[in-house]
Design a protein around this motif. Sequence first.
Motif, PDB file in Angstrom:
ATOM      1  N   LEU A  53      74.146  87.650  37.215  1.00  0.00           N
ATOM      2  CA  LEU A  53      73.833  86.701  36.143  1.00  0.00           C
ATOM      3  C   LEU A  53      72.565  87.101  35.390  1.00  0.00           C
ATOM      4  O   LEU A  53      72.526  87.071  34.162  1.00  0.00           O
ATOM      5  CB  LEU A  53      73.686  85.282  36.704  1.00  0.00           C
ATOM      6  N   HIS A  56      73.299  89.936  33.183  1.00  0.00           N
ATOM      7  CA  HIS A  56      74.059  89.474  32.026  1.00  0.00           C
ATOM      8  C   HIS A  56      73.116  88.855  30.991  1.00  0.00           C
ATOM      9  O   HIS A  56      73.244  89.106  29.786  1.00  0.00           O
ATOM     10  CB  HIS A  56      75.124  88.465  32.460  1.00  0.00           C
ATOM     11  N   LYS A  60      72.375  90.038  27.147  1.00  0.00           N
ATOM     12  CA  LYS A  60      72.471  89.127  26.002  1.00  0.00           C
ATOM     13  C   LYS A  60      71.160  89.129  25.196  1.00  0.00           C
ATOM     14  O   LYS A  60      71.172  89.056  23.968  1.00  0.00           O
ATOM     15  CB  LYS A  60      72.797  87.700  26.453  1.00  0.00           C
ATOM     16  N   ALA A  67      73.864  82.899  25.368  1.00  0.00           N
ATOM     17  CA  ALA A  67      74.965  82.793  26.336  1.00  0.00           C
ATOM     18  C   ALA A  67      75.520  81.374  26.302  1.00  0.00           C
ATOM     19  O   ALA A  67      74.769  80.400  26.274  1.00  0.00           O
ATOM     20  CB  ALA A  67      74.480  83.139  27.727  1.00  0.00           C
ATOM     21  N   THR A  69      77.750  78.638  28.349  1.00  0.00           N
ATOM     22  CA  THR A  69      78.145  78.387  29.730  1.00  0.00           C
ATOM     23  C   THR A  69      78.593  76.940  29.897  1.00  0.00           C
ATOM     24  O   THR A  69      78.365  76.099  29.049  1.00  0.00           O
ATOM     25  CB  THR A  69      76.972  78.698  30.690  1.00  0.00           C
ATOM     26  N   ARG A  70      79.201  76.703  31.011  1.00  0.00           N
ATOM     27  CA  ARG A  70      79.557  75.341  31.411  1.00  0.00           C
ATOM     28  C   ARG A  70      78.799  75.045  32.700  1.00  0.00           C
ATOM     29  O   ARG A  70      78.731  75.881  33.582  1.00  0.00           O
ATOM     30  CB  ARG A  70      81.069  75.226  31.650  1.00  0.00           C
ATOM     31  N   TYR A  71      78.257  73.853  32.779  1.00  0.00           N
ATOM     32  CA  TYR A  71      77.534  73.476  33.986  1.00  0.00           C
ATOM     33  C   TYR A  71      78.056  72.150  34.503  1.00  0.00           C
ATOM     34  O   TYR A  71      78.612  71.345  33.775  1.00  0.00           O
ATOM     35  CB  TYR A  71      76.020  73.442  33.755  1.00  0.00           C
ATOM     36  N   TYR A  78      82.129  68.522  33.640  1.00  0.00           N
ATOM     37  CA  TYR A  78      81.382  69.695  33.199  1.00  0.00           C
ATOM     38  C   TYR A  78      80.960  69.525  31.747  1.00  0.00           C
ATOM     39  O   TYR A  78      81.618  68.847  30.971  1.00  0.00           O
ATOM     40  CB  TYR A  78      82.239  70.966  33.329  1.00  0.00           C
ATOM     41  N   LYS A  80      79.306  71.788  28.238  1.00  0.00           N
ATOM     42  CA  LYS A  80      79.137  73.102  27.644  1.00  0.00           C
ATOM     43  C   LYS A  80      77.708  73.201  27.132  1.00  0.00           C
ATOM     44  O   LYS A  80      77.170  72.252  26.561  1.00  0.00           O
ATOM     45  CB  LYS A  80      80.132  73.264  26.501  1.00  0.00           C
ATOM     46  N   GLU A  82      74.587  76.057  25.416  1.00  0.00           N
ATOM     47  CA  GLU A  82      74.222  77.350  24.859  1.00  0.00           C
ATOM     48  C   GLU A  82      72.831  77.692  25.390  1.00  0.00           C
ATOM     49  O   GLU A  82      71.885  76.927  25.227  1.00  0.00           O
ATOM     50  CB  GLU A  82      74.216  77.288  23.335  1.00  0.00           C
ATOM     51  N   CYS A  85      68.671  83.201  25.221  1.00  0.00           N
ATOM     52  CA  CYS A  85      68.264  84.335  26.050  1.00  0.00           C
ATOM     53  C   CYS A  85      67.050  85.064  25.479  1.00  0.00           C
ATOM     54  O   CYS A  85      66.511  85.964  26.119  1.00  0.00           O
ATOM     55  CB  CYS A  85      69.421  85.322  26.205  1.00  0.00           C
TER      56      CYS A  85
END
Length: 162
Positions: A53, A56, A60, A67, A69-71, A78, A80, A82, A85
Amino acid sequence: MFSGSFDPPASPELLIGAYSDLHSKFKQIEQQLTEKKAHREKSIPEIEKSIKLVRHLMQKKEEGDSAITRYNLADIVYAKAEVDCSQGIVNLWLGADVMLEYTYEEALELLTAKESKAKQDLEDVTEDLSFTRNQIITCEVNISRVYNWDVRRKRASAAGSN
């Protein structure tokens, strides 16, 4: 004869009892080592996932992207998000209610060190577990030998008295 090396000579019951105590101690150590090994086997993939991670996120950052992501908000909910980075900062959960902020490079260095230590610990625990299992087998064999020796000795003395 081993039992005769004691002064006074040790009885078979005493020897079997001593080996049984030793056997139970080794079984307890084996259980602790097995739990420790399972913990290490579980933590290594988590560390590897964290390293992946962070790499990654570094990629980015170099690309100038964010990036997505879903948390997990709740058990089955969950959201979504952003992740920016560009700052080059990541928070690592260290356990025991401790979370610290690191740069990507520091985080990668820390996680890599943790991974190599965890792998070395797993190797050491595996060796210790193998040694402990060999000692358990040795205790079991010795208990059997003392018991069989005692049976043969009793039969011989019974046959001699007839």
